[in-house]
Design a protein around this motif. Structure first.
Motif, PDB file in Angstrom:
ATOM      1  N   PHE A   1       0.843  -1.199   0.000  1.00  0.00           N
ATOM      2  CA  PHE A   1       0.000   0.000   0.000  1.00  0.00           C
ATOM      3  C   PHE A   1       0.874   1.243   0.000  1.00  0.00           C
ATOM      4  O   PHE A   1       1.115   1.825   1.064  1.00  0.00           O
ATOM      5  N   PRO A   2       1.353   1.661  -1.172  1.00  0.00           N
ATOM      6  CA  PRO A   2       2.193   2.867  -1.211  1.00  0.00           C
ATOM      7  C   PRO A   2       1.433   4.064  -0.630  1.00  0.00           C
ATOM      8  O   PRO A   2       0.263   4.266  -0.929  1.00  0.00           O
ATOM      9  N   GLY A   3       2.111   4.815   0.208  1.00  0.00           N
ATOM     10  CA  GLY A   3       1.502   5.999   0.802  1.00  0.00           C
ATOM     11  C   GLY A   3       0.808   5.738   2.127  1.00  0.00           C
ATOM     12  O   GLY A   3       0.168   6.640   2.667  1.00  0.00           O
ATOM     13  N   TYR A   4       0.939   4.496   2.660  1.00  0.00           N
ATOM     14  CA  TYR A   4       0.264   4.176   3.915  1.00  0.00           C
ATOM     15  C   TYR A   4       1.194   3.424   4.869  1.00  0.00           C
ATOM     16  O   TYR A   4       2.029   2.639   4.449  1.00  0.00           O
ATOM     17  N   VAL A   5       0.996   3.683   6.160  1.00  0.00           N
ATOM     18  CA  VAL A   5       1.731   3.007   7.231  1.00  0.00           C
ATOM     19  C   VAL A   5       0.683   2.531   8.232  1.00  0.00           C
ATOM     20  O   VAL A   5      -0.296   3.223   8.501  1.00  0.00           O
ATOM     21  N   LEU A   6       0.886   1.328   8.778  1.00  0.00           N
ATOM     22  CA  LEU A   6      -0.025   0.795   9.788  1.00  0.00           C
ATOM     23  C   LEU A   6       0.591   0.975  11.169  1.00  0.00           C
ATOM     24  O   LEU A   6       1.778   0.705  11.365  1.00  0.00           O
ATOM     25  N   VAL A   7      -0.220   1.436  12.122  1.00  0.00           N
ATOM     26  CA  VAL A   7       0.267   1.705  13.476  1.00  0.00           C
ATOM     27  C   VAL A   7      -0.661   1.022  14.468  1.00  0.00           C
ATOM     28  O   VAL A   7      -1.887   1.212  14.422  1.00  0.00           O
ATOM     29  N   LYS A   8      -0.079   0.210  15.365  1.00  0.00           N
ATOM     30  CA  LYS A   8      -0.856  -0.454  16.420  1.00  0.00           C
ATOM     31  C   LYS A   8      -0.777   0.412  17.672  1.00  0.00           C
ATOM     32  O   LYS A   8       0.300   0.688  18.181  1.00  0.00           O
ATOM     33  N   VAL A   9      -1.963   0.841  18.152  1.00  0.00           N
ATOM     34  CA  VAL A   9      -2.044   1.827  19.221  1.00  0.00           C
ATOM     35  C   VAL A   9      -2.908   1.294  20.363  1.00  0.00           C
ATOM     36  O   VAL A   9      -3.932   0.652  20.127  1.00  0.00           O
ATOM     37  N   ALA A  10      -2.498   1.592  21.595  1.00  0.00           N
ATOM     38  CA  ALA A  10      -3.319   1.269  22.758  1.00  0.00           C
ATOM     39  C   ALA A  10      -4.534   2.187  22.751  1.00  0.00           C
ATOM     40  O   ALA A  10      -4.417   3.371  22.461  1.00  0.00           O
ATOM     41  N   VAL A  11      -5.698   1.622  23.032  1.00  0.00           N
ATOM     42  CA  VAL A  11      -6.936   2.396  23.018  1.00  0.00           C
ATOM     43  C   VAL A  11      -7.673   2.235  24.346  1.00  0.00           C
ATOM     44  O   VAL A  11      -7.392   1.323  25.119  1.00  0.00           O
ATOM     45  N   TYR A  12      -8.589   3.128  24.591  1.00  0.00           N
ATOM     46  CA  TYR A  12      -9.425   3.070  25.786  1.00  0.00           C
ATOM     47  C   TYR A  12     -10.871   3.274  25.375  1.00  0.00           C
ATOM     48  O   TYR A  12     -11.158   3.770  24.288  1.00  0.00           O
ATOM     49  N   GLU A  13     -11.797   2.903  26.244  1.00  0.00           N
ATOM     50  CA  GLU A  13     -13.213   3.082  25.945  1.00  0.00           C
ATOM     51  C   GLU A  13     -13.652   4.457  26.405  1.00  0.00           C
ATOM     52  O   GLU A  13     -13.509   4.822  27.565  1.00  0.00           O
ATOM     53  N   ASP A  14     -14.173   5.233  25.466  1.00  0.00           N
ATOM     54  CA  ASP A  14     -14.666   6.571  25.768  1.00  0.00           C
ATOM     55  C   ASP A  14     -15.969   6.460  26.558  1.00  0.00           C
ATOM     56  O   ASP A  14     -16.897   5.770  26.151  1.00  0.00           O
ATOM     57  N   GLU A  15     -16.024   7.128  27.717  1.00  0.00           N
ATOM     58  CA  GLU A  15     -17.185   7.022  28.592  1.00  0.00           C
ATOM     59  C   GLU A  15     -18.440   7.645  27.978  1.00  0.00           C
ATOM     60  O   GLU A  15     -19.554   7.202  28.245  1.00  0.00           O
ATOM     61  N   ASP A  16     -18.278   8.673  27.154  1.00  0.00           N
ATOM     62  CA  ASP A  16     -19.434   9.357  26.559  1.00  0.00           C
ATOM     63  C   ASP A  16     -20.069   8.552  25.421  1.00  0.00           C
ATOM     64  O   ASP A  16     -21.284   8.464  25.305  1.00  0.00           O
ATOM     65  N   SER A  17     -19.235   7.963  24.566  1.00  0.00           N
ATOM     66  CA  SER A  17     -19.777   7.307  23.371  1.00  0.00           C
ATOM     67  C   SER A  17     -19.609   5.794  23.372  1.00  0.00           C
ATOM     68  O   SER A  17     -20.069   5.125  22.461  1.00  0.00           O
ATOM     69  N   ASP A  18     -18.915   5.242  24.358  1.00  0.00           N
ATOM     70  CA  ASP A  18     -18.626   3.796  24.441  1.00  0.00           C
ATOM     71  C   ASP A  18     -17.857   3.289  23.226  1.00  0.00           C
ATOM     72  O   ASP A  18     -17.946   2.120  22.872  1.00  0.00           O
ATOM     73  N   GLU A  19     -17.118   4.167  22.557  1.00  0.00           N
ATOM     74  CA  GLU A  19     -16.279   3.768  21.434  1.00  0.00           C
ATOM     75  C   GLU A  19     -14.838   3.652  21.908  1.00  0.00           C
ATOM     76  O   GLU A  19     -14.429   4.317  22.851  1.00  0.00           O
ATOM     77  N   LEU A  20     -14.060   2.801  21.212  1.00  0.00           N
ATOM     78  CA  LEU A  20     -12.637   2.692  21.513  1.00  0.00           C
ATOM     79  C   LEU A  20     -11.906   3.826  20.808  1.00  0.00           C
ATOM     80  O   LEU A  20     -12.120   4.071  19.618  1.00  0.00           O
ATOM     81  N   GLN A  21     -11.064   4.534  21.562  1.00  0.00           N
ATOM     82  CA  GLN A  21     -10.329   5.656  20.992  1.00  0.00           C
ATOM     83  C   GLN A  21      -8.886   5.647  21.493  1.00  0.00           C
ATOM     84  O   GLN A  21      -8.599   5.157  22.575  1.00  0.00           O
ATOM     85  N   MET A  22      -8.009   6.252  20.694  1.00  0.00           N
ATOM     86  CA  MET A  22      -6.639   6.460  21.157  1.00  0.00           C
ATOM     87  C   MET A  22      -6.619   7.764  21.945  1.00  0.00           C
ATOM     88  O   MET A  22      -7.478   8.630  21.752  1.00  0.00           O
ATOM     89  N   ASN A  23      -5.630   7.891  22.842  1.00  0.00           N
ATOM     90  CA  ASN A  23      -5.593   9.136  23.619  1.00  0.00           C
ATOM     91  C   ASN A  23      -5.046  10.287  22.766  1.00  0.00           C
ATOM     92  O   ASN A  23      -4.455  10.080  21.718  1.00  0.00           O
ATOM     93  N   ASP A  24      -5.264  11.505  23.228  1.00  0.00           N
ATOM     94  CA  ASP A  24      -4.908  12.697  22.459  1.00  0.00           C
ATOM     95  C   ASP A  24      -3.411  12.807  22.215  1.00  0.00           C
ATOM     96  O   ASP A  24      -2.976  13.237  21.140  1.00  0.00           O
ATOM     97  N   ASP A  25      -2.586  12.407  23.202  1.00  0.00           N
ATOM     98  CA  ASP A  25      -1.126  12.485  23.040  1.00  0.00           C
ATOM     99  C   ASP A  25      -0.657  11.571  21.911  1.00  0.00           C
ATOM    100  O   ASP A  25       0.188  11.947  21.103  1.00  0.00           O
ATOM    101  N   THR A  26      -1.195  10.353  21.867  1.00  0.00           N
ATOM    102  CA  THR A  26      -0.816   9.408  20.821  1.00  0.00           C
ATOM    103  C   THR A  26      -1.228   9.948  19.455  1.00  0.00           C
ATOM    104  O   THR A  26      -0.454   9.912  18.504  1.00  0.00           O
ATOM    105  N   TRP A  27      -2.455  10.456  19.373  1.00  0.00           N
ATOM    106  CA  TRP A  27      -2.936  11.034  18.116  1.00  0.00           C
ATOM    107  C   TRP A  27      -2.003  12.162  17.676  1.00  0.00           C
ATOM    108  O   TRP A  27      -1.611  12.239  16.516  1.00  0.00           O
ATOM    109  N   TYR A  28      -1.637  13.022  18.608  1.00  0.00           N
ATOM    110  CA  TYR A  28      -0.789  14.175  18.305  1.00  0.00           C
ATOM    111  C   TYR A  28       0.589  13.726  17.803  1.00  0.00           C
ATOM    112  O   TYR A  28       1.105  14.261  16.818  1.00  0.00           O
ATOM    113  N   VAL A  29       1.187  12.749  18.481  1.00  0.00           N
ATOM    114  CA  VAL A  29       2.523  12.271  18.088  1.00  0.00           C
ATOM    115  C   VAL A  29       2.498  11.741  16.658  1.00  0.00           C
ATOM    116  O   VAL A  29       3.349  12.090  15.837  1.00  0.00           O
TER     117      VAL A  29
END
Length: 186
Positions: free
Chosen positions: A64-92
């Motif tokens: 897949f030229p132009g793409y990189v896969l990243v495995k990230v620790a996620v947590y369950e968002d209390e408001d939406s019950d969705e799995l999300q990465m934290n803001d610091d990880t997203w920012y990095v």
């Protein structure tokens, strides 16, 4: 930090995939955030190219030229019950040189499903095999479900097993995935 992790797809400038992967790994090392960004991969395949002079050369090509896969620790968002990465990880990840954004609607990171991960070959399913060549097994999934046969060959590297079954009075070899059969306990 989190016991749950998900794979995300990061879009990069074409030709910068390896550099982006290297930069993310360097930031992970420097900031000691191994518990947040667990793995970085640039999916590749080995292909044989035949040159004009007839010589063959094996080269590694990006799937897949132009793409990189990243495995990230996620947590369950209390408001939406969705799995999300934290803001610091997203920012990095988002602010790594060469990254243009995450794959998802409006740049919002959307994790890959387990089926997508296995189809891409990013991770392999680990199947415990409790049978060997010569053992009687029952086929538990697929077109031959419920049929009993004898294991002829087990190939754990390719997630396959060859089972010889009796069909129309003849012995017929059938290739199946490892988790499509189970040993019959005598």
């Amino acid at each position: 930090m989190a016991d749950i992790s998900k794979w995300y797809v990061v879009h990069t400038y074409s030709g910068y995939e390896n550099k982006v992967a290297s930069n993310i790994e360097t930031v992970v090392e420097n900031r000691k955030i191994h518990d947040q960004i667990l793995e970085v991969k640039v999916p590749t395949e080995t292909v044989t190219e035949i040159r004009d002079d007839g010589t063959k050369k094996e080269v590694e090509r990006k799937i897949f030229p132009g793409y990189v896969l990243v495995k990230v620790a996620v947590y369950e968002d209390e408001d939406s019950d969705e799995l999300q990465m934290n803001d610091d990880t997203w920012y990095v990840i988002r602010n790594t040189r060469g990254v243009t954004g995450f794959v998802g609607p409006e740049g919002k990171p959307v994790p890959l499903t387990d089926d997508e991960i296995y189809a891409l070959g990013v991770e392999k399913k680990v199947v415990e095999v409790n049978y060997k060549k010569g053992d009687m097994v029952s086929i538990i999934d697929g077109a031959f479900e419920g049929v009993i046969g004898v294991v002829d060959n087990v190939d754990t590297d390719n997630n396959s097993v060859r089972v010889v079954i009796s069909m129309l009075g003849r012995e017929t070899p059938v290739d199946l995935e490892l988790d499509q059969v189970e040993a019959i306990n005598n």
